[in-house]
Design an enzyme around this catalytic site. Sequence first.
Site, PDB file in Angstrom:
ATOM      1  N   SER A  34       0.706  -1.368  -0.009  1.00 33.66           N
ATOM      2  CA  SER A  34      -0.013   0.573  -0.094  1.00 33.66           C
ATOM      3  C   SER A  34       1.083   1.392   0.038  1.00 33.66           C
ATOM      4  O   SER A  34       1.646   1.577  -0.687  1.00 33.66           O
ATOM      5  CB  SER A  34      -1.037  -0.349   1.076  1.00 33.66           C
ATOM      6  OG  SER A  34      -2.040   0.739   0.988  1.00 33.66           O
ATOM      7  N   LYS A  58       3.994   2.202  -2.292  1.00 30.89           N
ATOM      8  CA  LYS A  58       4.527   3.605  -2.976  1.00 30.89           C
ATOM      9  C   LYS A  58       6.666   3.690  -2.573  1.00 30.89           C
ATOM     10  O   LYS A  58       6.589   3.978  -3.455  1.00 30.89           O
ATOM     11  CB  LYS A  58       3.794   4.759  -2.763  1.00 30.89           C
ATOM     12  CG  LYS A  58       2.455   4.048  -2.884  1.00 30.89           C
ATOM     13  CD  LYS A  58       1.148   5.500  -2.227  1.00 30.89           C
ATOM     14  CE  LYS A  58       0.235   5.607  -1.814  1.00 30.89           C
ATOM     15  NZ  LYS A  58      -1.117   4.561  -2.369  1.00 30.89           N
ATOM     16  N   TRP A  91     -10.166   0.579  -4.542  1.00 30.45           N
ATOM     17  CA  TRP A  91      -9.483   1.183  -4.255  1.00 30.45           C
ATOM     18  C   TRP A  91      -8.419   1.673  -5.247  1.00 30.45           C
ATOM     19  O   TRP A  91      -7.643   3.028  -5.096  1.00 30.45           O
ATOM     20  CB  TRP A  91      -9.538   1.832  -3.297  1.00 30.45           C
ATOM     21  CG  TRP A  91      -9.372   2.870  -2.028  1.00 30.45           C
ATOM     22  CD1 TRP A  91      -7.909   2.720  -1.147  1.00 30.45           C
ATOM     23  CD2 TRP A  91      -9.656   3.803  -2.395  1.00 30.45           C
ATOM     24  NE1 TRP A  91      -7.902   4.084  -0.751  1.00 30.45           N
ATOM     25  CE2 TRP A  91      -8.591   5.306  -1.385  1.00 30.45           C
ATOM     26  CE3 TRP A  91     -11.189   4.743  -2.378  1.00 30.45           C
ATOM     27  CZ2 TRP A  91      -9.140   6.397  -1.177  1.00 30.45           C
ATOM     28  CZ3 TRP A  91     -11.361   6.124  -2.908  1.00 30.45           C
ATOM     29  CH2 TRP A  91     -10.082   7.467  -2.247  1.00 30.45           C
ATOM     30  N   HIS A 146      -7.990  -5.823   0.663  1.00 30.35           N
ATOM     31  CA  HIS A 146      -6.359  -4.777   0.550  1.00 30.35           C
ATOM     32  C   HIS A 146      -5.524  -5.330   1.469  1.00 30.35           C
ATOM     33  O   HIS A 146      -6.074  -5.088   3.074  1.00 30.35           O
ATOM     34  CB  HIS A 146      -7.323  -3.459   0.824  1.00 30.35           C
ATOM     35  CG  HIS A 146      -5.675  -2.399   0.930  1.00 30.35           C
ATOM     36  ND1 HIS A 146      -5.240  -2.178  -0.062  1.00 30.35           N
ATOM     37  CD2 HIS A 146      -4.868  -1.828   2.130  1.00 30.35           C
ATOM     38  CE1 HIS A 146      -3.976  -1.824   0.319  1.00 30.35           C
ATOM     39  NE2 HIS A 146      -4.379  -1.129   1.691  1.00 30.35           N
TER      40      HIS A 146
HETATM   41  C1  GCU Z   1      -5.194   4.840   2.100  1.00 29.83           C
HETATM   42  C2  GCU Z   1      -5.424   5.824   1.042  1.00 29.83           C
HETATM   43  C3  GCU Z   1      -3.862   4.515  -0.038  1.00 29.83           C
HETATM   44  C4  GCU Z   1      -2.660   3.444   0.671  1.00 29.83           C
HETATM   45  C5  GCU Z   1      -3.994   3.244   1.830  1.00 29.83           C
HETATM   46  C6  GCU Z   1      -2.960   2.581   2.659  1.00 29.83           C
HETATM   47  O1  GCU Z   1      -6.217   3.875   2.028  1.00 29.83           O
HETATM   48  O2  GCU Z   1      -6.154   6.285   0.430  1.00 29.83           O
HETATM   49  O3  GCU Z   1      -4.050   5.258  -1.307  1.00 29.83           O
HETATM   50  O4  GCU Z   1      -2.201   2.649  -0.169  1.00 29.83           O
HETATM   51  O5  GCU Z   1      -4.699   4.210   2.845  1.00 29.83           O
HETATM   52  O6  GCU Z   1      -1.962   2.506   3.279  1.00 29.83           O
HETATM   53  O7  GCU Z   1      -3.110   1.038   3.287  1.00 29.83           O
END
Ligand code: GCU
Length: 407
Positions: free
Chosen positions: A247, A251, A338, A388
């Site tokens: 997540s 990134k 998402w 997720h």
């Molecule tokens: C939120 C955010 C995402 C991210 C996620 C996470 O949902 O909007 O961009 O990847 O958190 O880190 O679990």
Amino acid sequence: MKKIVACFFLLSVAVFSSSAQSEANYDESKVPVFVLPPLLANEDGKKVSSTQEWENDCRPEILALLADQEYGVMPAGDFSTKYEVVAVNPKSLGGKATCKQVKITFGKGYIEQPVILLMYLPNQVKGKAPLFMGYNFGGNQTVHPDPEIIPTSEAQRGAVRSRWPLEKIIAAGYGVVSIDCNQVFPDNRDGLRGSVLRLFGVNDETDLRMNTGQAMTAWAWGLSRALDYLQTDPEVDAKKVIAIGHSRLGKAALWAGAQDTRFAAVVANESGCGGAALSKRAFGETVAIITKGFPYWFCKNFNSYAGNEQSLPFDQHELLALIAPRPLYVASAEGDRWADPKGEYLSAKYASEAYELYGYKGITAEDMPPVNTPVMNRVGYHIRSGNHDITEYDWEQYLRFAKATLK
Ligand code: GCU
């Protein structure tokens, strides 16, 4: 008081993201028609047809553009670094692993920023071990119930154990380094004040230029500094360090691997918007949503693309392409709309052109593979059933991929 503020913050993020999540577009027919900038062309339009042209001109241009317009630049300046092995247990995990905890202290004037690397190395590997390195969200001790882990937060021991199947990774002959991201840049709106950016005189909002990096760039920097340490550790095969993240931390792993070619491979698990997913699809989380919810992740310049993705002079497949020719694995989950699984897939597919320049096969199929059917070339991809998360299934694929690609 601190706790109340933290709870309020978490609550407001949760409320924000659930309302943002319900308002986002999940309808494929509403994805705008978009044009991606050609990957293999320089800014002046000149086509790139060799690895030399890619490495000399095109790749540096893309890297500079992403740093300037999206993630931000890490400020420069001197600082000191100290390494201390603060704990070692050669008989950890039932004798299968050596657990080593290394404290890195970054310093500048009166500022001291300690970061603890939690390392598990496979005892079955004689000599230097390859390993996966990535951040954890909420404390080193959340990774495993092992009572010897030095806590870096108040969270429960072993709270996210399922995300770090240490026994399985060790049995496969790989080590793990896990680091609490909050020790590098606390993951909240006030994080700047407790982050490594202070080493460079960036103490609060007023010190930020339009292209100063914040959390993502600091996290990427932190992974590189941890790799600096690993290069000095005789038990680690520093040529086989795989940056991994789930997540937001996926990134960060991508951005670290894009900038620092010492990372042997990168795994981005459900990294979504600002990670592997194409921004111009504006499916699920968008630039407007992410820059509003997490204004401290990217540089200020990125805000100008909120609601205006089509004006982005790049897209996320270019970030992925910067990892070429090193192995790259992008993963999605079916229930994680998402993060836009299709956008993650297409991005890996379009990045594959850079791999092809090197004679490697990336992702070639037009359509996404069926659920739970990984594709593993030099670029790997899977979409798993479920939501997720990073699961044992995901790790099984990453271990297979690492074995196949990092000989
Ligand atoms: C939120 C955010 C995402 C991210 C996620 C996470 O949902 O909007 O961009 O990847 O958190 O880190 O679990």
